[in-house]
Design an enzyme around this catalytic site. Sequence first.
Site, short mmCIF file in Angstrom:
data_model
loop_
_atom_site.label_atom_id
_atom_site.label_comp_id
_atom_site.label_asym_id
_atom_site.label_seq_id
_atom_site.Cartn_x
_atom_site.Cartn_y
_atom_site.Cartn_z
N GLY A 210 -4.24 3.36 -7.27
CA GLY A 210 -3.96 2.91 -5.94
C GLY A 210 -3.51 4.18 -5.15
O GLY A 210 -3.74 5.38 -5.45
N ASN A 211 -3.27 3.88 -4.23
CA ASN A 211 -2.65 4.85 -3.06
C ASN A 211 -1.49 4.34 -2.13
O ASN A 211 -1.24 3.23 -2.09
CB ASN A 211 -4.16 5.28 -2.33
CG ASN A 211 -4.58 4.26 -1.12
OD1 ASN A 211 -3.96 3.75 -0.46
ND2 ASN A 211 -5.88 3.74 -1.77
#
Length: 411
Positions: A210-211
Amino acid sequence: MNPLEGRSVALGVSGSIACYKAVDLASKLVQLGARVDVMMTEAAMEFVAPLTFAAVTHRPVVESLFDPKSEISIDHVAIAERADAVVIAPATAQTIAKLALGLADDPIGATVLATAAPVIVCPAMDAHMYDNPATQMNVETLASRGFVIAGPAEGRLASGLMGKGRLIETAEMVGHLRLALGRRGSLAGRKVVVSAGGTKEDIDPVRFIGNRSTGKMGYAVAEAAIDLGAETVIVAAPNALQPPVGARVEAVRSALEMRDAVLAESSDADAVVMAAAVADWRPRERSASKLKKGGRSSFSLDLERTPDIIAEVERRGLVKVGFAAESDDVLANARKKIAPKGLDLIAANDVTAPGSGFGSDTNRVTLIDRGGNVEELGVMTKYEVGRRILDRVASLLGCPAARRDAQPPAR
Ligand code: PMT
């Protein structure tokens, strides 16, 4: 840039225990810069004193059509003509019935009959009263005349019953008001698709790549689009935000899901704004069961590229806006993305600058267009960034300027 600044709101308050929430609404509207004229029914005054509303609005409260202190007794349509919108909150079964009949025996009825502005009715009553066929028919009558029926919400009612009849919360009432006021905005009749949040690429049922994107930037663009009157769709990666009233949310998780949703929604859109942080790489394979450590000291994931979503969106008269999240050589790196992604505009985003980037309420971006023209915006709220981007979109689409002072459309 505040959508309520300088707007005139007529707030009709009828008699319900939910009157106290109308005080909060009046106060919030004033804080947002609106001029609020409160009109109360006799029953409402049994629950809250007019002085309470006068204190938060700094304006006299209209208590009767024949009150010599009130401008409504001299000019009974004064408030109706000045209003940019009329909100009835709480709207009781009695008030809804009177509005459906078109009665004008109190300031609320007279104002609603005489106004050309949008009317937002926020019902509040006992669940049985709301469910009663008489009330349902009255609500339908108002809806068929173009009134906005906002709520009621479900939950615990004053009677102790659980059911449908609660006045919706202040934020939602403000949202409905903004949606109604935006109808005359520069993007009225246009469709804007906004992507928001960070995609998640699953490794196994437990882990993902993810980020740091929270979705705040994309949701702020969507809010601005609604204030400018656009039909607004948010293609949203997982996030914890409340969407603005009027926006349609297409929930997605991965870059591939986001691509499908953005391409489907953009086929009839006028603009696509990609504020989402999309994973550039995804695991080539997703394990169906949780990966075990298995005594290994290191582990490699085989990754493959995700599609470049915004590059795949066909231009055909549609305005394409991208963001570039950069930590160094911000402008140079952003410029390099314009041609391969076929963008009309890119918001170069220094995600390392103070008050900028992931998770904050403000952002620092520089807009660069296809011709290489640069507009540095400095640090501003994400909502303001959204407005500035959409003003550029409206001008690229050749939209007429907002018709704030024009005659409102008939409901
Ligand atoms: O959500 P917040 O917490 O408010 O944070 C906001 C933000 C920092 C995420 C936002 O302001 C921002 O900068 N978004 C773009 C992040 C990004 O992915 O930048 P990029 O330089 O990697 O991509 C350039 C553009 O191509 C972006 O518009 C991106 O959405 C798009 N893209 C990227 C990869 C991909 N596979 N498909 C794409 O369409």
